[in-house]
Design an enzyme around this catalytic site. Structure first.
Site, PDB file in Angstrom:
ATOM      1  N   HIS A  49       3.555  -2.265   3.052  1.00 45.65           N
ATOM      2  CA  HIS A  49       3.618  -0.838   2.295  1.00 45.65           C
ATOM      3  C   HIS A  49       4.998  -0.732   1.683  1.00 45.65           C
ATOM      4  O   HIS A  49       6.061  -1.192   2.286  1.00 45.65           O
ATOM      5  CB  HIS A  49       3.577   0.131   3.547  1.00 45.65           C
ATOM      6  CG  HIS A  49       2.161   0.061   4.478  1.00 45.65           C
ATOM      7  ND1 HIS A  49       2.133  -0.862   5.372  1.00 45.65           N
ATOM      8  CD2 HIS A  49       0.856   0.823   4.212  1.00 45.65           C
ATOM      9  CE1 HIS A  49       0.859  -0.844   5.925  1.00 45.65           C
ATOM     10  NE2 HIS A  49       0.415   0.364   5.174  1.00 45.65           N
ATOM     11  N   ASP A  85       0.819  -1.079  -0.149  1.00 40.17           N
ATOM     12  CA  ASP A  85       0.075   0.127   0.107  1.00 40.17           C
ATOM     13  C   ASP A  85       0.799   1.373   0.002  1.00 40.17           C
ATOM     14  O   ASP A  85       2.034   1.243   0.262  1.00 40.17           O
ATOM     15  CB  ASP A  85      -1.094  -0.009   1.070  1.00 40.17           C
ATOM     16  CG  ASP A  85      -1.990  -0.959   1.204  1.00 40.17           C
ATOM     17  OD1 ASP A  85      -2.120  -1.788   0.190  1.00 40.17           O
ATOM     18  OD2 ASP A  85      -2.882  -0.899   2.070  1.00 40.17           O
ATOM     19  N   ASP A  86       0.379   2.265  -0.417  1.00 40.45           N
ATOM     20  CA  ASP A  86       0.691   3.579  -0.212  1.00 40.45           C
ATOM     21  C   ASP A  86       1.854   4.336  -1.236  1.00 40.45           C
ATOM     22  O   ASP A  86       2.188   5.344  -1.021  1.00 40.45           O
ATOM     23  CB  ASP A  86       1.065   3.919   1.111  1.00 40.45           C
ATOM     24  CG  ASP A  86      -0.006   3.843   2.118  1.00 40.45           C
ATOM     25  OD1 ASP A  86      -1.167   3.670   1.881  1.00 40.45           O
ATOM     26  OD2 ASP A  86       0.331   3.969   3.571  1.00 40.45           O
ATOM     27  N   HIS A 123      -5.954   2.843  -4.172  1.00 39.85           N
ATOM     28  CA  HIS A 123      -6.011   3.021  -2.596  1.00 39.85           C
ATOM     29  C   HIS A 123      -6.356   4.403  -2.354  1.00 39.85           C
ATOM     30  O   HIS A 123      -6.070   4.833  -1.425  1.00 39.85           O
ATOM     31  CB  HIS A 123      -4.485   2.534  -2.144  1.00 39.85           C
ATOM     32  CG  HIS A 123      -4.596   2.462  -0.635  1.00 39.85           C
ATOM     33  ND1 HIS A 123      -5.697   1.968   0.037  1.00 39.85           N
ATOM     34  CD2 HIS A 123      -3.687   2.977   0.306  1.00 39.85           C
ATOM     35  CE1 HIS A 123      -5.129   1.859   1.171  1.00 39.85           C
ATOM     36  NE2 HIS A 123      -4.141   2.373   1.357  1.00 39.85           N
ATOM     37  N   HIS A 146      -5.537   9.383   0.532  1.00 38.26           N
ATOM     38  CA  HIS A 146      -5.372   8.367   1.718  1.00 38.26           C
ATOM     39  C   HIS A 146      -6.475   8.912   2.733  1.00 38.26           C
ATOM     40  O   HIS A 146      -5.983   9.112   4.027  1.00 38.26           O
ATOM     41  CB  HIS A 146      -3.946   8.294   2.374  1.00 38.26           C
ATOM     42  CG  HIS A 146      -4.096   7.046   3.011  1.00 38.26           C
ATOM     43  ND1 HIS A 146      -4.137   6.679   4.456  1.00 38.26           N
ATOM     44  CD2 HIS A 146      -3.532   5.803   2.847  1.00 38.26           C
ATOM     45  CE1 HIS A 146      -4.161   5.642   4.847  1.00 38.26           C
ATOM     46  NE2 HIS A 146      -3.397   4.843   3.731  1.00 38.26           N
TER      47      HIS A 146
END
Length: 477
Positions: A430, A285-286, A336, A340
């Protein structure tokens, strides 16, 4: 005796300059009120980033904004090399503006700074092979009554510049037309928020000629649109529905779609995975991150492992080359969000904008339109699930949290994952923490020694016979 004295030449010059400055100052003090009372409009325009879709055609989008004391306008206006599409688009936009201005003038008495009319025309672009669909959504409020929502769609073959009709991409014989009508009716009459408000006789009339439908196409679905009040009560608003291309597979025109769409739909089906094997879906993620993502990609390549990357739109916008490298290495690309946020704290429109912006950035950088998304923080509610259903997304959570975001320690990451993973797990990591890149080589060696293979989330869901919006968590030990 007269006391007025003759003024010398220099004195006249000074007097004239003084008068000009004074009059100018007075004008600037009163001009805003003069403009407000006379209805003078302030028009500003800004050019948005140009999007090149092919060597032969490009779409240049600019947003025109206009503000007066009675109304505001914000209109996304594209300019296409395809004159067959450019002209009717401009004509439709001008028609929307003309009708709006007429209504504003008619309702001028009730309009004020506290009750401004508005016209907003948004543009969304979707792609499938060589086809590009432009979806315009017009939101209009004229000072009284309820705001209205109207759709307009245009589809073009960007290679030839020719406008495309529904019968060009789908063989509209009696059987196909009947199938599409049934799919549309089933959705309208099956949705709780729609079924009691649909006027079936009006709907039947609208469906009599499918070429008259408002539609767009993307890599997953044929989207159908009905204006507010068109087939249902106005309280329902505009209606958007999706028909999965899988349901129309045998009717599609593969030549026009350049076979890209059919290959996309069958790519997972062709996967030769042993249903009795041990599989894990590693997810990151991210990212993408310029320091960490390339290290993770190198490790995955060394071990022949595939993973799924849930990318942030703002990161992709900043590092598009890295996002493209993830895709080029054969990993799965997923959404995603753009920045965020907690989607559960957003309105439906805010959530749509957040996710759509991320999708646009990801597709521009990688050439892939995501079909999976992971809500930030894993936070979701009924609105988020509804968004997933309406947009043919699968919402992906996880069954093993590596806690790499918390420990920032490679040994701790390896311990947590190896102690909790099982066949069918979805592992959360991540690709923005150096410790994750440091942990990955040893982690892959340990898991491979236990017989695990590393697949994408989509492959894992297929093995588990899971589909639809979800949420999907994976298996726990």
């Amino acid at each position: 005796m007269r006391v007025i004295k003759r003024i010398k030449w220099a004195g006249w010059v000074a007097l004239i300059l003084f008068s000009a400055v004074t009059l100018g100052a007075i004008y600037h003090l009163v001009s805003p009120e003069i403009e407000a009372s006379s209805g003078t409009n302030q028009i500003t325009e800004k050019e948005e980033k140009r999007q090149d879709f092919s060597e032969d055609a490009s779409l240049n989008v600019r947003t025109e904004t206009k503000e007066t004391n009675t109304y505001t306008m914000s209109i996304s206006m594209p300019t296409l090399k395809s004159k067959s599409l450019d002209t009717p688009i401009k004509e439709w936009i001008e028609q929307q503006k003309s009708v709006f201005i007429e209504e504003v003038e008619r309702n001028n008495a009730v309009l004020s700074a506290d009750n401004l009319a508005y016209l907003t025309i948004d543009l969304k672009v979707e792609t499938a092979g060589e086809l590009y669909s432009l979806l315009f959504t017009s939101y209009q409020y004229v000072g009284k009554g309820q705001p209205t929502q109207v759709f307009k769609t245009f589809t073009v073959n960007m290679r030839t510049g020719e406008s495309v009709q529904l019968h060009d991409i789908i063989h509209l014989n009696d059987q196909t037309s009947g199938t599409i009508r049934t799919l549309i009716k089933d959705q309208l009459m099956g949705r709780e928020e729609w079924k009691d408000y649909v006027r079936e006789d009006v709907l039947n009339e609208k469906l009599s000629d499918l070429d008259d439908l408002k539609w767009s196409v993307n890599k997953q679905a044929l989207d159908i649109f009905f204006d507010q009040y068109e087939v249902a009560a106005g309280s329902v608003g505009g209606i958007e529905m999706k028909i999965p291309l899988e349901a129309l597979r045998s009717y599609l025109n593969p030549t026009l779609l350049n076979n890209a769409q059919l290959e996309h739909m069958t790519s997972i089906e062709k996967s030769q995975l042993d249903p009795n094997g041990k599989y894990i879906a590693l997810t990151f993620d991210d990212g993408p991150s310029p320091k960490v993502t390339p290290r993770i990609l190198q490790t995955l390549k060394q071990h022949g492992a595939k993973a799924t990357f849930f990318m942030l739109g703002k990161q992709v916008e900043t590092y598009p080359q890295i996002a493209a490298q993830v895709a080029n290495d054969g990993h799965e690309i997923a959404n995603h969000s753009y920045g965020h946020p907690k989607l559960t704290k957003m309105t439906s429109q805010e959530m749509i904008k957040e996710m759509s912006e991320a999708n646009t950035k990801i597709e521009m950088a990688t050439g892939i339109e995501p079909v999976l998304f992971r809500p930030p923080y894993g936070a979701y509610n009924s609105d988020v699930v509804h968004y997933a259903k309406m947009n043919d997304y699968s919402m992906i959570l996880w069954s093993v949290d590596s806690l790499d975001w918390k420990s920032r320690n490679s040994a701790a990451i390896n311990d947590i994952v190896t102690n909790n993973v099982t066949n069918g797990s979805i592992v959360l990591m991540h690709d923005i923490h150096a410790s994750t890149a440091e942990a990955l080589p040893e982690l892959l060696v340990k898991l491979k020694a236990e017989g695990y293979q590393f697949v994408t989330v989509s492959e894992l869901l297929m093995l588990q016979n899971e589909n639809g919006a979800g949420p999907h968590f994976g298996h726990v030990s």
